[in-house]
Design an enzyme around this catalytic site. Structure first.
Site, PDB file in Angstrom:
ATOM      1  N   ALA A 167      -3.815  -0.933   6.413  1.00  0.00           N
ATOM      2  CA  ALA A 167      -3.418  -2.343   6.542  1.00  0.00           C
ATOM      3  C   ALA A 167      -2.664  -2.565   7.854  1.00  0.00           C
ATOM      4  O   ALA A 167      -2.898  -3.567   8.544  1.00  0.00           O
ATOM      5  CB  ALA A 167      -2.541  -2.744   5.355  1.00  0.00           C
ATOM      6  N   ASP A 206      -0.764  -5.050   0.749  1.00  0.00           N
ATOM      7  CA  ASP A 206      -0.550  -4.162   1.896  1.00  0.00           C
ATOM      8  C   ASP A 206      -0.641  -4.932   3.212  1.00  0.00           C
ATOM      9  O   ASP A 206       0.205  -4.770   4.097  1.00  0.00           O
ATOM     10  CB  ASP A 206      -1.577  -3.016   1.903  1.00  0.00           C
ATOM     11  CG  ASP A 206      -1.307  -1.977   0.823  1.00  0.00           C
ATOM     12  OD1 ASP A 206      -0.474  -2.241  -0.055  1.00  0.00           O
ATOM     13  OD2 ASP A 206      -1.940  -0.905   0.868  1.00  0.00           O
TER      14      ASP A 206
HETATM   15  C1  MEV Z   1      -1.974   0.162  -2.693  1.00  0.00           C
HETATM   16  O1  MEV Z   1      -0.976   0.272  -1.699  1.00  0.00           O
HETATM   17  C2  MEV Z   1      -1.503  -0.757  -3.755  1.00  0.00           C
HETATM   18  C3  MEV Z   1      -2.475  -0.970  -4.904  1.00  0.00           C
HETATM   19  O2  MEV Z   1      -1.814  -1.849  -5.813  1.00  0.00           O
HETATM   20  C4  MEV Z   1      -3.787  -1.580  -4.444  1.00  0.00           C
HETATM   21  C5  MEV Z   1      -3.659  -3.021  -3.960  1.00  0.00           C
HETATM   22  O3  MEV Z   1      -2.705  -3.722  -4.325  1.00  0.00           O
HETATM   23  O4  MEV Z   1      -4.565  -3.456  -3.231  1.00  0.00           O
HETATM   24  C6  MEV Z   1      -2.771   0.334  -5.642  1.00  0.00           C
END
Ligand code: MEV
Length: 290
Positions: free
Chosen positions: A89, A131
């Site tokens: 991200a 993210d």
């Molecule tokens: C990834 O950093 C966080 C998750 O919740 C996936 C998302 O929110 O896109 C696992």
């Protein structure tokens, strides 16, 4: 001449996975950055080794922001790739900002997060958007899918440590695994989600009061919910154990789990330093949020 853009790394404080399915989440844009530099080139090229997903994400963001992919891409980062600190991200946000600079304009945080979302979709099919929002905005944010992220009040100093299990958590698979649990056992998932929503409310209050002790306890409780979804690993448990034995106020999986990173809250800067030293083999480092 190069065109530059930056994006923050991230740590999720409460609510990973649940945010994918519409619950609220709280995240931190870490004060560590990724910087992308673009130089005009006849076609898309990279000054570093990269896989097909990163190439696809890069193409999507460049098309969207710069209207073409004729660039050579270079990148540097202040935190590791594929460790659950939101590298993809932060790369996509940095890339979107650099592409805007190449097109002679500037992107606001909201626009940068939106452009980066296109790239994030190449990495995992169903990103919540948390993210890329954190990578663009920084700070501490309350996130809910489909809504504008809200900056949260922070009423004191919070000394965090982040430690990397060294094992990459496969985000796409793990998001799929949680989705299957939700579909297969809606009442059990619903109870976990309700508990997570309660933690979010309490965490907002603890952050605003500057109450690190209360926040640490909520982080532990969030970890328990994530462990019940099968997202912990023996290394994560080991890192948490070392942190808690050495005075941490709380410690949890941060990001997708199944590997990746552990977020630890220490009572003060001295203890944060000690915990980071004890977890040196996991590349642990501290950062302050206030
Ligand atoms: C990834 O950093 C966080 C998750 O919740 C996936 C998302 O929110 O896109 C696992």
């Amino acid at each position: 001449m190069g065109f530059e853009g930056t994006g923050y790394g991230k740590a999720i404080l409460i609510g990973e996975h649940f945010v994918v399915h519409g619950a609220r989440g709280i995240g931190i844009g870490m004060p560590r950055k990724t910087t992308v530099t673009l130089e005009k080139a006849p076609s898309l090229s990279f000054s570093f080794e990269c896989g097909d997903l990163l190439k696809e994400a890069t193409r999507r963001v460049l098309e969207k922001v710069a209207g073409g992919t004729g660039f050579k891409v270079s990148v540097t980062s202040e935190f590791p790739v594929s460790a659950g600190m939101g590298w993809s991200a932060s790369y996509c946000v940095a890339l979107a900002r650099a592409a805007a600079a190449a097109a002679g304009r500037e992107l606001g945080d909201r626009e940068a997060a939106k452009a980066a979302f296109e790239g994030e979709r190449a990495f995992h099919g169903n990103p919540s958007g948390i993210d890329n929002a954190l990578a663009a905005h920084g700070g501490v944010m309350l996130f809910k899918r489909g809504r504008e992220p809200e900056p949260l009040a922070v009423g004191g100093k919070f000394h965090f440590v982040i430690a990397n299990s060294g094992k990459k958590g496969p985000t796409k698979e793990l998001v799929g695994k949680v989705s299957s649990i939700r579909a297969g056992n809606p009442s059990e998932y619903g109870a976990l989600e309700e508990a997570e929503e309660w933690l979010i409310g309490k965490a907002i209050e603890a952050l605003a009061r500057g109450d690190a002790k209360a926040l640490g306890k909520l982080m532990d409780e969030n970890n328990e919910l994530l462990a019940r979804l099968g997202l912990s690993t023996p290394i994560i448990d080991d890192i948490r154990g070392v942190a808690l034995e050495n005075g941490a106020l709380g410690a949890k999986i941060t990001g997708a789990g199944g590997g990746g990173c552990v977020l630890i809250l220490a009572p003060d800067a001295g203890k944060a330093g000690e915990i980071a030293d004890k977890l040196g083999k996991y590349g642990a480092f501290g950062f302050l949020i206030e």
